[in-house]
Design an enzyme around this catalytic site. Structure first.
Site, PDB file in Angstrom:
ATOM      1  CB  CYS A 173      -0.964  -0.039   1.181  1.00 17.67           C
ATOM      2  SG  CYS A 173      -2.187   1.285   1.138  1.00 17.67           S
ATOM      3  CG  ASP A 230      -7.129  -1.471  -4.573  1.00 21.68           C
ATOM      4  OD1 ASP A 230      -7.833  -0.601  -4.012  1.00 21.68           O
ATOM      5  OD2 ASP A 230      -5.931  -1.654  -4.308  1.00 21.68           O
ATOM      6  CG  HIS A 262      -6.022  -1.727  -0.875  1.00 18.69           C
ATOM      7  ND1 HIS A 262      -5.216  -1.136  -1.823  1.00 18.69           N
ATOM      8  CD2 HIS A 262      -5.495  -1.382   0.329  1.00 18.69           C
ATOM      9  CE1 HIS A 262      -4.258  -0.460  -1.222  1.00 18.69           C
ATOM     10  NE2 HIS A 262      -4.406  -0.600   0.081  1.00 18.69           N
TER      11      HIS A 262
END
Length: 294
Positions: A173, A230, A262
């Site tokens: 991330c 995502d 995600h």
């Protein structure tokens, strides 16, 4: 800031190297013993727990420009000249999941380190909620500061038995974005693996460039691992990045998992996709091996 908040929403659904400074510290408060407070609402049971058996693993302090930077390190016992992997955390900091990833790399034969890159701005593990974390800490972290911290930590790993001629970086991330940027910043990096890192967005003095801006001139091969579902990193931006990499004849590649969203590698969160996480891990190790980080 808007892009950072969108990242947070998706999460919820050397310069001056002080040679010889290596103070082992007991950093159990918050990060060492568990998970970031802000992450607790989405924490499920950790499904992968890697022991320290056969490893030399410890918390350290590395001094960068007078600032104590906590670092978690793991490597096989009684071995030197090890390939080095930098492990860059999510916004939640170096909590137990990130430390476990470090140990997984150590079990695979690496000297792996995870630095607390937010330490000057605050303690990410103690932020009461994600919104506060993003606004008061993450949004205030300059990319230039991160690059300097990582440069110094790379130098530090040589004292611990690391071979920085075989240097890799991976991140998740927030750390995925940093992986792309550090691969462009440090030409000594042999390869990178970026897990669902943001690729595009608004720029500002602290974040003057995003991965899309460095793609065409990127020489270091980076493997991008993304999820088609995502909601914070739309496929349109992933395809833009792929096109930019291809335009520069880059050796970098992007793989998209159609059934993941995600944070599909985060085994402590409901977003975890065991099959894709396992496949991504295998791809990461293979990528490093093929590109001189082994």
């Amino acid at each position: 800031m808007k892009d950072l908040i969108r990242d947070a929403e998706s999460l919820l659904s050397a310069s001056a190297f002080s040679e010889g400074v290596d103070r082992r510290v007991f950093l159990k408060a918050a990060a060492g013993g568990g998970f970031a407070v802000a992450a607790l609402p989405v924490v499920a049971q950790t499904q992968i727990q890697t022991s320290t058996e056969g490893l030399d693993a410890a918390d350290h302090i590395v001094v960068v420009n007078g600032q104590d930077v906590p670092v978690y390190r793991a490597q096989p016992k009684d071995r030197t000249n090890l390939p080095v992997v930098l492990v860059i955390s999510e916004i939640f900091g170096v909590h137990e999941h990130i430390k476990d990833v470090v140990r997984r790399f150590a079990k695979a034969g690496y000297l792996a380190v995870a630095p607390d890159l937010f330490v000057r701005q605050g303690d990410a593990t103690k932020a009461p909620d994600t919104g506060t974390l993003m606004k008061t800490i993450i949004a205030k972290v300059p990319d230039a500061q991160v690059m300097t911290d990582l440069d110094t930590i790379v130098k530090w790993t040589r004292q611990r038995g690391g071979n920085t001629d075989k240097l890799g970086i991976t991140g998740f991330c927030w750390g995925g974005r940093i992986t792309w940027l550090y691969a462009a910043h440090n030409k000594d990096v042999k390869a990178g693996v970026a897990w669902y890192g943001r690729l595009v967005g608004e720029t500002n003095p602290l974040q003057p460039k995003h991965p899309i801006d460095i793609a065409q001139n990127l020489k270091v091969p980076v493997l991008g691992l993304y999820g088609a579902k995502d909601t914070g990193i739309p496929l349109e931006s992933v395809e833009r990045m792929r096109t930019a990499l291809d335009a520069g004849n880059s050796r970098s590649r992007i793989h998209v998992y159609p059934n993941s969203g995600h944070a599909f590698h985060a085994d402590y969160r409901p977003s975890f996709n065991a099959a894709d996480a396992k496949d991504g891990w295998a791809k990461a190790l293979d990528w490093f091996s093929k590109h001189g980080v082994a």
